[in-house]
Design a protein around this motif. Structure first.
Motif, PDB file in Angstrom:
ATOM      1  N   GLN A   1       0.729  -1.170  -0.102  1.00 12.16           N
ATOM      2  CA  GLN A   1       0.097   0.106   0.041  1.00 12.16           C
ATOM      3  C   GLN A   1       0.669   1.495   0.006  1.00 12.16           C
ATOM      4  N   ARG A   2       2.084   1.237   0.435  1.00 16.07           N
ATOM      5  CA  ARG A   2       3.049   2.294   0.322  1.00 16.07           C
ATOM      6  C   ARG A   2       3.635   2.272  -1.185  1.00 16.07           C
ATOM      7  N   PHE A   3       4.227   1.079  -1.394  1.00 18.58           N
ATOM      8  CA  PHE A   3       5.057   0.966  -2.531  1.00 18.58           C
ATOM      9  C   PHE A   3       4.330   1.200  -3.959  1.00 18.58           C
TER      10      PHE A   3
ATOM     11  N   SER B   1       3.236   9.189  -5.410  1.00 21.24           N
ATOM     12  CA  SER B   1       4.674   9.933  -5.660  1.00 21.24           C
ATOM     13  C   SER B   1       5.008  10.433  -4.150  1.00 21.24           C
ATOM     14  N   ALA B   2       4.441  10.938  -3.375  1.00 15.48           N
ATOM     15  CA  ALA B   2       4.548  11.409  -2.122  1.00 15.48           C
ATOM     16  C   ALA B   2       4.992   9.960  -1.244  1.00 15.48           C
TER      17      ALA B   2
ATOM     18  N   SER C   1       2.782   6.513   4.753  1.00 14.73           N
ATOM     19  CA  SER C   1       2.140   6.378   3.630  1.00 14.73           C
ATOM     20  C   SER C   1       1.064   7.390   3.612  1.00 14.73           C
ATOM     21  N   PHE C   2       0.659   7.837   2.423  1.00 10.85           N
ATOM     22  CA  PHE C   2      -0.413   8.550   2.189  1.00 10.85           C
ATOM     23  C   PHE C   2      -1.617   7.969   1.493  1.00 10.85           C
TER      24      PHE C   2
END
Length: 375
Positions: free
Chosen positions: A258-260, A294-295, A317-318
């Motif tokens: 979910q982050r990557f 991207s963030a 993560s966003f």
């Protein structure tokens, strides 16, 4: 490539890195909107009170006005700010945080997942909606019907949908509304989740239509985002066969995916009043494309962000948003995804025998799998 079509591009993350290098918050002439690509800019936009989720002059997309899908859209907490957002959120979020995660695992384990692409598709898209339907007190048969209707309804949330899809979305919204009217009138409903939501709604001035619309919203949010998280986690395993597949590591796989490689790549904000964001002057009516993915890859947010790391310390993560519009169902979505991936791996689906393409979208990254054609 541009920031909109990037969501479904096979290799988009170098492009995001280029955007961050050009500045965290810059105007794109061709798209006629601002791009927030750095962690700092994304955080500033999501936290700013003058950055709204819908333009003030078009609270409901013109294509939806006059139909049931538009009526539902206009009531959704994720599509509103202020009290129209806080009221349903305060009623729904506490219940989602208290869902019995063992019950979620049991519901997913009870589903028959066949070891082929069709079984995987059903597990990704149908299964999660059926789980939420069961938690609200619907029967398994009702859950299956609701998952099919949700597939039609989510078309109203995409600007890429054609008139036939929008017509189907209006029809699906009507039928979903009917299902909830019957559920709320059922004296034998034993769902603790629904009972809590209804109790909290009763203490507000919200209308029954607001309640039903946001219950439908639970299905629509579950449908796309959870499917994408499940699918992208399986892609991580396909791309790197050395990643562990034992049950103990699945939660880490989900968390890093979910982050990557998140299922929701971007969201939008509409400037409601002149303001300054991260040192940049904004005017009323400006549109900001908030590049969440991207963030997530910004070195200022995570060390070595382009490396898939299961035991990443201090992972940030966003993907699920932040602030007032942070996804209220994050824990539930992560658990549904993890339990589904466990079951898919348990049935010994041949992941290396699958090919995929990303579903057309301006903000989602959701893979659609099929078996490799016979040679």
């Amino acid at each position: 490539m541009d920031a909109i079509i990037a969501a479904t591009h096979p290799d988009l993350y170098p492009y995001y890195a280029q955007l961050r290098a050009e500045g965290g918050l810059v105007f794109h002439q061709g798209l006629n909107l601002w791009l927030a690509s750095s962690a700092r800019a994304v955080a500033a936009v999501l936290a700013h009170p003058d950055c709204h989720v819908r333009p003030s002059n078009e609270p409901v997309p013109k294509a939806l006005v006059g139909g049931m899908a538009g009526t539902v859209f206009g009531e959704l907490m994720r599509m509103n700010d202020g009290e129209r957002q806080r009221c349903p959120r305060s009623s729904i979020q506490p219940g989602l945080a208290l869902v019995d995660l063992d019950e979620v695992k049991t519901l997913i384990a009870a589903r028959l997942i066949t070891p082929d692409a069709e079984g995987l598709h059903n597990a990704m898209f149908r299964g999660p909606v059926c789980v939420v339907a069961a938690l609200l007190g619907f029967s398994p048969a009702q859950g299956r019907a609701i998952s099919a209707l949700t597939a039609d309804f989510v078309a109203c949330l995409s600007p890429l949908s054609d008139q036939a899809q929008l017509a189907a979305a209006h029809s699906a919204a009507e039928q979903l509304n009917g299902y909830f009217i019957e559920l709320l009138d059922d004296p034998h409903n034993r769902s603790t989740l629904l009972a809590g939501i209804r109790q909290r709604f009763a203490a507000t001035e919200a209308t029954p239509q607001t309640l039903i619309a946001n219950l439908i919203g639970l299905f629509s949010q579950t449908y796309d985002a959870t499917a994408g998280l499940i699918g992208n986690t399986l892609l991580a395993l396909i791309r790197d066969p050395t990643l562990p597949r034992d049950s103990i590591h699945i939660d880490d796989l989900i968390a890093e995916t979910q982050r990557f490689d998140p299922p929701v790549q971007n969201t939008r904000r509409f400037v409601a009043a002149p303001c300054e964001i991260d040192g940049v002057s904004m005017n009323t009516g400006d549109v900001i494309l908030v590049l969440l993915a991207s963030a997530n890859r910004d070195p200022q947010l995570n060390d070595n962000p382009d490396v898939f790391t299961l035991d990443r310390p201090g992972r940030r993560s966003f993907t699920f948003g932040t602030g007032g519009h942070h996804c209220p169902g994050q824990v539930l979505a992560m658990e549904i995804s993890a339990a589904t991936v466990r079951e898919v791996l348990a049935v010994k689906l041949d992941l290396m025998g699958l090919c995929w393409e990303y579903r057309r979208s301006v903000n989602g990254r959701v893979p659609l799998f099929k078996e490799w054609p016979d040679n």
